[in-house]
Write a protein that holds these residues in place. Structure first.
Motif, PDB file in Angstrom:
ATOM      1  N   ARG A   1       0.844  -1.197   0.000  1.00 55.75           N
ATOM      2  CA  ARG A   1       0.000   0.000   0.000  1.00 55.75           C
ATOM      3  C   ARG A   1       0.877   1.244   0.000  1.00 55.75           C
ATOM      4  O   ARG A   1       1.775   1.373   0.825  1.00 55.75           O
ATOM      5  N   PRO A   2       0.628   2.179  -0.907  1.00 56.10           N
ATOM      6  CA  PRO A   2       1.421   3.418  -0.894  1.00 56.10           C
ATOM      7  C   PRO A   2       1.086   4.261   0.319  1.00 56.10           C
ATOM      8  O   PRO A   2       0.042   4.087   0.965  1.00 56.10           O
ATOM      9  N   ALA A   3       1.978   5.170   0.650  1.00 60.85           N
ATOM     10  CA  ALA A   3       1.767   6.040   1.804  1.00 60.85           C
ATOM     11  C   ALA A   3       0.527   6.901   1.606  1.00 60.85           C
ATOM     12  O   ALA A   3       0.269   7.401   0.506  1.00 60.85           O
ATOM     13  N   ASN A   4      -0.249   7.066   2.697  1.00 61.89           N
ATOM     14  CA  ASN A   4      -1.398   7.970   2.623  1.00 61.89           C
ATOM     15  C   ASN A   4      -0.959   9.391   2.972  1.00 61.89           C
ATOM     16  O   ASN A   4       0.216   9.641   3.247  1.00 61.89           O
ATOM     17  N   ALA A   5      -1.898  10.326   2.981  1.00 60.90           N
ATOM     18  CA  ALA A   5      -1.561  11.733   3.194  1.00 60.90           C
ATOM     19  C   ALA A   5      -0.908  11.957   4.558  1.00 60.90           C
ATOM     20  O   ALA A   5       0.055  12.729   4.677  1.00 60.90           O
ATOM     21  N   LYS A   6      -1.412  11.284   5.597  1.00 55.20           N
ATOM     22  CA  LYS A   6      -0.850  11.448   6.940  1.00 55.20           C
ATOM     23  C   LYS A   6       0.579  10.923   6.996  1.00 55.20           C
ATOM     24  O   LYS A   6       1.464  11.549   7.598  1.00 55.20           O
ATOM     25  N   GLU A   7       0.811   9.767   6.368  1.00 60.58           N
ATOM     26  CA  GLU A   7       2.146   9.174   6.371  1.00 60.58           C
ATOM     27  C   GLU A   7       3.127  10.023   5.562  1.00 60.58           C
ATOM     28  O   GLU A   7       4.291  10.173   5.941  1.00 60.58           O
ATOM     29  N   LEU A   8       2.646  10.563   4.443  1.00 58.66           N
ATOM     30  CA  LEU A   8       3.511  11.433   3.647  1.00 58.66           C
ATOM     31  C   LEU A   8       3.909  12.676   4.428  1.00 58.66           C
ATOM     32  O   LEU A   8       5.049  13.137   4.351  1.00 58.66           O
ATOM     33  N   ALA A   9       2.963  13.222   5.204  1.00 52.32           N
ATOM     34  CA  ALA A   9       3.259  14.418   5.985  1.00 52.32           C
ATOM     35  C   ALA A   9       4.274  14.139   7.084  1.00 52.32           C
ATOM     36  O   ALA A   9       5.026  15.031   7.490  1.00 52.32           O
ATOM     37  N   ALA A  10       4.308  12.892   7.577  1.00 53.15           N
ATOM     38  CA  ALA A  10       5.225  12.542   8.663  1.00 53.15           C
ATOM     39  C   ALA A  10       6.576  12.066   8.155  1.00 53.15           C
ATOM     40  O   ALA A  10       7.492  11.838   8.947  1.00 53.15           O
ATOM     41  N   THR A  11       6.697  11.898   6.838  1.00 52.32           N
ATOM     42  CA  THR A  11       7.932  11.388   6.249  1.00 52.32           C
ATOM     43  C   THR A  11       8.628  12.495   5.475  1.00 52.32           C
ATOM     44  O   THR A  11       7.994  13.238   4.731  1.00 52.32           O
ATOM     45  N   ALA A  12       9.912  12.591   5.669  1.00 53.17           N
ATOM     46  CA  ALA A  12      10.691  13.591   4.947  1.00 53.17           C
ATOM     47  C   ALA A  12      11.720  12.896   4.065  1.00 53.17           C
ATOM     48  O   ALA A  12      12.184  11.792   4.364  1.00 53.17           O
ATOM     49  N   VAL A  13      12.076  13.547   2.977  1.00 50.67           N
ATOM     50  CA  VAL A  13      13.040  13.005   2.028  1.00 50.67           C
ATOM     51  C   VAL A  13      14.020  14.108   1.649  1.00 50.67           C
ATOM     52  O   VAL A  13      13.613  15.240   1.366  1.00 50.67           O
ATOM     53  N   LEU A  14      15.290  13.764   1.653  1.00 49.49           N
ATOM     54  CA  LEU A  14      16.330  14.661   1.165  1.00 49.49           C
ATOM     55  C   LEU A  14      16.760  14.218  -0.225  1.00 49.49           C
ATOM     56  O   LEU A  14      16.830  13.009  -0.501  1.00 49.49           O
TER      57      LEU A  14
END
Length: 240
Positions: free
Chosen positions: A167-180
């Motif tokens: 399952r791809p990340a949902n909106a909440k998970e995307l907001a809690a994950t950062a990428v450099l």
């Protein structure tokens, strides 16, 4: 020229595609063991793609910090995983505002240990290894499309094919994950192969010498205890 990456994202940076090598710089030419240094694009990609974990170094308040973390490569760009509260993510700037924010100066390294080299003398003991060192400026990824592609690359880097099978990340998970993001520009590889380099006068010493080869592998899969009946391991895991 800037080129589109393997995911279709324009990386916006000069790549090594035309010459198949990275240009040496004062940051990427080693002071010792220069004969082991390499700038070949294919070699660098292979070393990066085979490892699981990188070490990300940066300076915070005058002190050096090195953190192990996951990463993934898309063309000539690396993506590094983190949480929105992690120190490097708080220090890095928005990739869409590079003119206003200088980003975070980093040094990222990846290393494989391929063998233990045992010599007749303690001085000449060594390891066979492959490593990559990347210097550059990291920026936070905030573009939603690029961020999703980057997270897919992070998952597929660990297990190819897994991103499409979860399952791809949902909106909440995307907001809690950062990428450099870190562009591959100031890059070098370093490789040591072969046996021990004993001194001629030590060759007759009564000590075993040679290489203990190391290899990458895994034990049998361990299914989750709450896995639903009938769900079998996919082929991409069986073939790892």
């Amino acid at each position: 020229m800037s080129v589109a990456s393997e995911s279709g994202i324009d990386t916006g940076v000069e790549t090594a595609t035309d010459t198949a090598s990275y240009a040496p710089t004062y940051l990427t030419v080693p002071t010792r063991g220069r004969d082991r240094a390499a700038y070949d694009q294919e070699l660098v990609h292979a070393i990066l793609d085979e490892a699981y974990v990188c070490h990300l170094g940066f300076v915070r308040d005058g002190s050096p910090i090195v953190l192990p973390t996951l990463y993934g490569r898309v063309g000539e760009r690396l993506y590094v995983h983190g949480s929105t509260g992690s120190r490097p993510l708080r220090m890095a700037g928005d990739a869409r505002q590079q003119e206003a924010d200088p980003g975070l100066a980093v040094c990222l390294t990846v290393t494989h240990v391929d063998g233990l080299v045992l010599a007749r003398s303690a001085f000449h003991h060594s390891i066979n290894y492959r490593s990559v060192v990347i210097h550059g400026t990291a920026h936070q990824v905030t573009d939603p499309e690029e961020k999703r592609a980057a997270l897919d690359a992070l998952v597929d880097h660990v297990v190819p094919g897994r991103a499409a099978d979860s399952r791809p990340a949902n909106a909440k998970e995307l907001a809690a994950t950062a990428v450099l993001s870190l562009d591959l520009a100031a890059v070098s590889a370093k490789v040591r192969t072969g046996g021990p380099n004993d001194d001629p006068e030590d060759l007759d010493l009564p000590h075993w010498a040679g290489v203990v080869p190391l290899r990458k592998g895994h034990d049998p899969l361990v299914p989750s205890a709450d896995l639903s009946p009938g769900i079998e391991a996919p082929d991409y895991l069986i073939e790892l």
